[in-house]
Every structure is written in C-alpha cells, then in structure tokens.
Design an enzyme around this catalytic site. Structure first.
Site, PDB file in Angstrom:
ATOM      1  N   ASP A 143      -2.545  -4.823  -0.265  1.00 15.55           N
ATOM      2  CA  ASP A 143      -2.180  -6.208   0.081  1.00 15.55           C
ATOM      3  C   ASP A 143      -2.889  -6.716   1.331  1.00 15.55           C
ATOM      4  O   ASP A 143      -3.232  -7.907   1.411  1.00 15.55           O
ATOM      5  CB  ASP A 143      -0.656  -6.394   0.174  1.00 15.55           C
ATOM      6  CG  ASP A 143       0.045  -5.458   1.139  1.00 15.55           C
ATOM      7  OD1 ASP A 143      -0.614  -4.612   1.769  1.00 15.55           O
ATOM      8  OD2 ASP A 143       1.283  -5.575   1.261  1.00 15.55           O
ATOM      9  N   GLN A 145       0.813  -1.207   0.000  1.00 14.05           N
ATOM     10  CA  GLN A 145       0.000   0.000   0.000  1.00 14.05           C
ATOM     11  C   GLN A 145       0.856   1.272   0.000  1.00 14.05           C
ATOM     12  O   GLN A 145       2.042   1.221   0.323  1.00 14.05           O
ATOM     13  CB  GLN A 145      -0.894   0.009   1.245  1.00 14.05           C
ATOM     14  CG  GLN A 145      -1.911  -1.108   1.267  1.00 14.05           C
ATOM     15  CD  GLN A 145      -2.933  -0.916   2.369  1.00 14.05           C
ATOM     16  OE1 GLN A 145      -2.942  -1.633   3.344  1.00 14.05           O
ATOM     17  NE2 GLN A 145      -3.794   0.074   2.222  1.00 14.05           N
TER      18      GLN A 145
HETATM   19  O1  LIG Z   1       1.838   0.106   4.855  1.00 12.68           O
HETATM   20  C1  LIG Z   1       1.261  -0.963   4.985  1.00 12.68           C
HETATM   21  C2  LIG Z   1      -0.147  -1.031   5.429  1.00 12.68           C
HETATM   22  O2  LIG Z   1      -0.682   0.199   5.809  1.00 12.68           O
HETATM   23  C3  LIG Z   1       2.013  -2.232   4.664  1.00 12.68           C
HETATM   24  O3  LIG Z   1       1.325  -3.357   5.116  1.00 12.68           O
HETATM   25  C4  LIG Z   1       2.293  -2.320   3.192  1.00 12.68           C
HETATM   26  O4  LIG Z   1       1.075  -2.592   2.540  1.00 12.68           O
HETATM   27  C5  LIG Z   1       3.404  -3.311   2.871  1.00 12.68           C
HETATM   28  O5  LIG Z   1       3.105  -4.631   3.127  1.00 12.68           O
HETATM   29  P1  LIG Z   1       4.119  -5.888   3.030  1.00 12.68           P
HETATM   30  O6  LIG Z   1       4.878  -5.766   1.760  1.00 12.68           O
HETATM   31  O7  LIG Z   1       4.978  -5.853   4.242  1.00 12.68           O
HETATM   32  O8  LIG Z   1       3.213  -7.086   3.024  1.00 12.68           O
END
Ligand SMILES: O=C(CO)[C@@H](O)[C@H](O)COP(=O)(O)O
Ligand SMILES: Nc1ncnc2c1ncn2[C@@H]1O[C@H](COP(=O)(O)OP(=O)(O)O)[C@@H](O)[C@H]1O
Length: 476
Positions: A238, A71
């Site tokens: 995600d 995100q």
């Molecule tokens: O910033 C957030 C949610 O707000 C993170 O959850 C990102 O979405 C990255 O996720 P991963 O790559 O660690 O799964």
C-alpha cells in the site's frame, strides 16, 4: 476511453476507485469495512472486496485492475488452495521474540552483527511486522499448520489470485499462478530488494521448508486476467501504491497517517539501515522505498475522541483551540507497543500533567502532537540515511484533518503539501492498471494545497520535549 480500477485493501477497509485511464478522471467508487484485529481470516478481505466492487457499480466495463494492499500479512495456503489459518497482520506483535532470534542467529549469537547481516542481505532488520518472523512464530507454535503450508503470500497477492478465479480447492497447480510485485515482496524478510530474488534459506530457516511463493512480475507486467477478461496488474504494497498515487519523485517524502503511520521516499539507491529504524523496501516502479513505520497513528485519534466523547472533527477543533505544546502535556503514543523505535512491549504515556493544564483541549492536542512527533522521528531516521526531504506529501485518512495538517507543518520543519482528499493507495493502483494497459504510466494531475507552519520551517519546541519523554519510554 478505457476504464481502470484501483483497489486499496487496507487494515480497516477495502476501497475501489474507477478512473478514466487517459485523463485520470474519477468515474465511480465504492468501499466496505474489514473486521478489527491483528489476526484476520483472508476470506473477510475477499467478501469486503466483492462488496466494494458492487458499491462501485461493478467491473463489467473495466479493462484493467490492480490491487494495493496492507503489507507483510502472512497468508498460508495448503496444497488444495485453502487458507491454513487466519492471517497475522503487520500490526501483530506476537512474533517479536522470533525477530530477536532471527537477528541473533544471523550474527552467530551477536545481535549487532546479525542486524548488519540482515540489513545487508534483505535491506531490513527483522521486527515483528515482517512476514518472515511470523513464519518462524508459526513453525514454533503451530508446527502442524507450518507443515501444511504449501504456499505463502501477502494480502494483495492473495486477492489478485482470487480475482483471477483461483481459490479454496483450486489445487496445487493454481498455487503456481500466485503473483506479486517487488514492492510487497521486499517487505517479507525473505526477499532481497537489491537483487530482486527470493532468499530460500530464510524461508527454510523460518518455516522449516521452502513453500511456493508468488512469482515477482515487473512494474507494468500483466499478472493475470479476471474471468470477465480484465487485465490484472502486478499490484503493490500500500505504501508503494500511495507513492504512485501522488506521483512522488526524488526529494518528496510521503507521510501516510492511517492505522499505521509511515514515512517513505522514492530513492534511486537501496538502503541498508543496520539500526533497523528504516526498512529498505522497493517501490512499484523499479526504484527503492526506504520507509519507517509506526504502529500508532489514527487509532490514537479514534481512542482520544472516544474518551472525550467527541467526533474526530470535534477532536481536531479542540486541538486547534489549545496552545502549541498542549500547555505542557506530552503524549508518547506507544499504545500498541511500537515498531519504530522497536519497542513491541511499550505502552503509551502522558507527561507534564498539572491541575491547570489537564483539559480536553490540551489532551486532544497532545494526541495529535504525540503522533506527529513520532512521525518526525521517522523522518529524521530517513534523513539520517541520506534521504533529502524538500517537501512532505501528507496522505491517509488522518491527513484530511486540519489539526493534523497544521501540527504536521510545525513538527516536521519541512514544507507540507496535502493532496485534496482522496484514496491515494487505490489511485496509485488505478494508475498502475492504466500503465499496464498503455505500456507506460500515465501522468494524472495531483491537486492539493501547501501548508506552512506559523513559525516558519524550524521544528517546534514541543518536538524537543517529546523526544525527551520518548527516550525515557525506550529505557523503561
Ligand atoms: O506495515 C506497514 C508498512 O511497513 C503498514 O503501512 C501496512 O502496510 C498497513 O498500512 P495501513 O493499512 O495502515 O495503510
Ligand atoms: N477528520 C479526521 N481527523 C482525524 N483522523 C481522521 C479523520 N478522518 C479520518 N480519520 C482517520 O482515518 C483513519 C482511516 O484512515 P485510512 O488511511 O483509511 O486507514 P487504513 O489505510 O489504515 O485502513 C481512521 O482511523 C480515522 O481515525
């Protein structure tokens, strides 16, 4: 039966899962790595996606595809469709002062009033992760790049647009073909999860003008077509995609242990936490997704394993050989600064060292306990917002570790369910793609095991000690 593909373009890698749309049976899969760093040129994600699709045997027989993505990442495009500068990712903290400015401005100089105003209008109090704060950073530090920015989108929006045949040089008309979904839009800071509308005044006050932003399509709407004719679904952030992948329902709290640690729940009502601990995001089905996110999760395991010269598996074994409470060692894992609580300049710390407890096993266990305690704080923040946690569903790369599972059950004080090892973000995206084809989300089975804490469902004593030191880190 038709085949569908789900993609997880996450911080560290790109994963592709191909499933039978009716039964959910796994047919093929592939993956490729992303470069390190919190500033990445989106072209690397496109290259990794091509590699992962090839690794998964191609999309020739796939009828629909959806993308779940990390995100918040700021992807700026110029009029011709070229990327203006490398994307700043969710874990890049350089816009922390801009987040503070935006909060103060919303309250006419009063940060408490400003935070309440942001929570009410967007659901979320800005922190460095949010796209809006990155746009303000861009306008302040790179005004020529801000002026060149004709469109702003997120990693999953940009990849869906590329998958539909758009890209560098496709021109201004192609910018109008950018699509997103409500879950990812709700993490930008310039979208209201409650009304489902963009907030152009936030775009103007951060970037300096209102750029093209992706059209938000409905949960099962078609967002485009690949040149080969496969339907492209709306995709999702995600975390929302992981919620779809494990079929999370009200009463479930999903905790994802990857590069980020996230704690989130599907909720019927929107959340507006003025303390800023809980972000009021939307989910991928029309509900809401209150979420707390930490910057320090599996990388703490990676770095501790490297320090001790062991594999991740050996690190887990070492941790399980140490007593609960790590013989008195406590790690506060704010190695990269922290987002929840909002301490962008914090550092990690290790407390309670004695000559007798300073052992590899205690250090390994302290790393797991520290990360899981920081997530227990995220869980408490959700519960304080009225989220009922009857069951924790543990996902992400770290969830495969037995040490994580055991220590999670002790730290959370809620029964823990661990779905069998899998790629639940990509699975959620595949389930969405199947829903786009059929008009309704399929019921795919989610198998797994229940893990109970040895001492029952009361949070462990090490959490109390952790909270004492974490509070100290907030004051320092
Ligand atoms: O910033 C957030 C949610 O707000 C993170 O959850 C990102 O979405 C990255 O996720 P991963 O790559 O660690 O799964
Ligand atoms: N056995 C294990 N023990 C602890 N951590 C693990 C284990 N297996 C994988 N991981 C962690 O999983 C992480 C990758 O998880 P993933 O959810 O794919 O990350 P992201 O979605 O952020 O790219 C790696 O950083 C790695 O440390």
């Amino acid at each position: 039966m038709p085949l569908v593909a789900g993609i997880d373009s996450s911080t560290q890698s790109c994963k592709v899962i191909i499933r039978d749309s009716a039964t959910g049976a796994l047919v093929r899969q592939g993956r490729a790595s992303h470069p390190e760093g919190s500033e990445v040129h989106p072209e690397h994600w496109w290259t990794a996606l091509q590699e992962a699709i090839t690794d998964a045997g191609g999309f020739d027989d796939v009828d629909a595809v959806s993308i779940g993505g990390q995100q918040h990442g700021m992807v700026c495009l110029d009029e011709s469709g070229d990327v203006v500068r490398p994307a700043l990712l969710w874990n890049d903290t350089r816009s922390a002062p801009d987040a503070e400015d935006l909060i103060r401005e919303a309250g006419d100089g009063d940060s408490v009033a400003g935070a309440a105003q942001w929570a009410s209008s967007t659901g979320t109090v800005p922190v460095a992760s949010l796209t809006a704060t990155k746009l303000r950073w861009l306008a302040r530090n790179e005004p020529e790049n801000a002026a060149r920015t004709a469109a702003v989108c997120l990693p999953h929006d940009w990849l869906s647009w590329r998958l539909a045949g758009n890209g560098p040089g496709t021109g201004p008309a192609s910018l109008e073909l950018l699509r997103t979904d409500r879950s990812d839009a709700s993490g930008t800071g310039y979208f209201s999860a409650t009304t489902g509308e963009y907030l152009p005044e936030v775009l103007r006050s951060t970037l300096g003008h209102v750029p093209v932003v992706p059209t938000v399509v409905g949960p099962l709407e078609v967002a485009g077509k690949t040149p080969g004719g496969a339907l492209i679904g709306p995709g999702a952030g995600d975390n929302a995609a992981a919620g779809l992948g494990v079929s999370a329902a009200v009463g479930d709290v999903v905790i994802s242990i990857g590069t980020s640690g996230t704690v989130f729940a599907v909720s019927k009502g929107s959340s507006h936490d003025a303390s800023g601990l809980v972000a009021g995001f939307a989910d991928a089905t029309g509900n809401y997704l209150p979420l707390a996110c930490t910057l320090n999760a599996t990388r703490i395991f990676d770095s501790t394993a490297a320090l001790l010269g062991v594999t991740l598996h050996e690190l887990g074994d070492l941790a399980l050989s140490a007593p609960e409470g790590s013989g008195g060692l406590t790690m506060v894992p704010y190695f990269e600064g922290e987002r929840t609580p909002n301490l962008p300049n914090a550092t990690g710390s290790l407390h309670g060292l004695t000559l007798s407890n300073y052992t590899p096993a205690n250090l390994a266990r302290a790393a797991f306990e520290g990360v899981l305690c920081s997530l227990a704080d995220g869980l408490a923040a959700l519960q304080a917002q009225g989220v009922a946690a009857q069951r924790i569903i543990l996902v992400g790369g770290g969830a495969q570790s037995e040490a994580v599972q055991q220590i999670a059950a002790a730290a959370f004080g809620v029964p823990v369910f661990v779905p069998k090892p899998g790629e639940y973000v990509a699975d959620g995206a595949a389930r969405q793609a199947a829903g786009v084809l059929a008009g309704t989300l399929p019921d795919w089975p989610v198998e797994g095991v229940n893990v109970r804490a040895r001492n029952g469902d009361a949070p462990a004593a090490f959490l109390t000690t952790y909270r004492r030191y974490a509070a100290k880190a907030a004051i320092d």
